[in-house]
Design an enzyme around this catalytic site. Structure first.
Site, mmCIF file in Angstrom:
data_model
loop_
_atom_site.group_PDB
_atom_site.id
_atom_site.type_symbol
_atom_site.label_atom_id
_atom_site.label_comp_id
_atom_site.label_asym_id
_atom_site.label_seq_id
_atom_site.Cartn_x
_atom_site.Cartn_y
_atom_site.Cartn_z
ATOM 1 C CD GLU A 111 -2.793 0.678 -4.179
ATOM 2 O OE1 GLU A 111 -3.426 0.042 -5.040
ATOM 3 O OE2 GLU A 111 -3.098 0.676 -2.967
ATOM 4 N NE ARG A 113 -3.994 -1.765 -0.159
ATOM 5 C CZ ARG A 113 -4.171 -2.539 -1.224
ATOM 6 N NH1 ARG A 113 -3.424 -2.378 -2.286
ATOM 7 N NH2 ARG A 113 -5.083 -3.463 -1.243
ATOM 8 C CB SER A 131 18.665 13.608 -1.461
ATOM 9 O OG SER A 131 19.582 12.662 -0.953
#
Length: 162
Positions: free
Chosen positions: A93, A90, A116
């Protein structure tokens, strides 16, 4: 090497578990972020010798051999199957779903560049939402790195005619 890393991580996790402390509690005692504490205990980050005494104070059962191991540069790697873990999936995602929009805002606010992941801080916090339900706050705090125009005159590795 991976078997050795797994053994070390298992030992570090046992020390943490036996302490009864969370990563956030250890972070509070050491002045580190909670995610960095977790990174140290998973051998994804190197322990600074100046921080070792506060980590030892937070985890008194931490043996000297593990403390010394934590101060060595780690092999920063992960199990490719990690993505199958629902929380990790998740998070990935969410980054993939919002990634283009985040990139667009970075470009608008800073210019053509990146955030960075080396000069980087990360933390996870628990807050109450307006509805009173628990919410997860993940903070990525990375240094901005602009892309540079590649002029050959600035390329110091290139031989110069005398």
């Amino acid at each position: 090497m991976e078997d050795n890393k797994t053994t070390i991580i298992n030992r570090l996790e046992a020390v943490k578990r036996n302490s009864g402390k969370s990563c956030s509690q250890i972070a509070e005692q050491t002045g580190l972020t909670n995610v960095y504490v977790a990174q140290l205990l998973r051998r994804q980050a190197q322990l600074n010798p100046d921080t070792a005494p506060s980590l030892r104070a937070a985890l008194p059962e931490l043996p000297e051999d593990l403390l010394q191991e934590m101060m060595r540069p780690p092999m920063r790697s992960y199990d490719p199957n990690l993505i199958q873990e629902p929380c990790v999936y998740r998070l990935n995602e969410a980054v993939m779903h919002f990634g283009e929009s985040i990139k667009e805002i970075i470009n608008e606010e800073f210019g053509d560049g990146i955030m960075s992941a080396i000069d980087f801080y990360c933390s996870v916090d628990k807050v109450k939402g307006v509805d009173g339900k628990d919410r997860v706050v993940v903070t990525f705090d990375g240094k901005y790195l602009p892309y540079t125009e590649q002029k050959s005159e600035h390329m110091v590795s290139r031989p110069r005619p005398h």
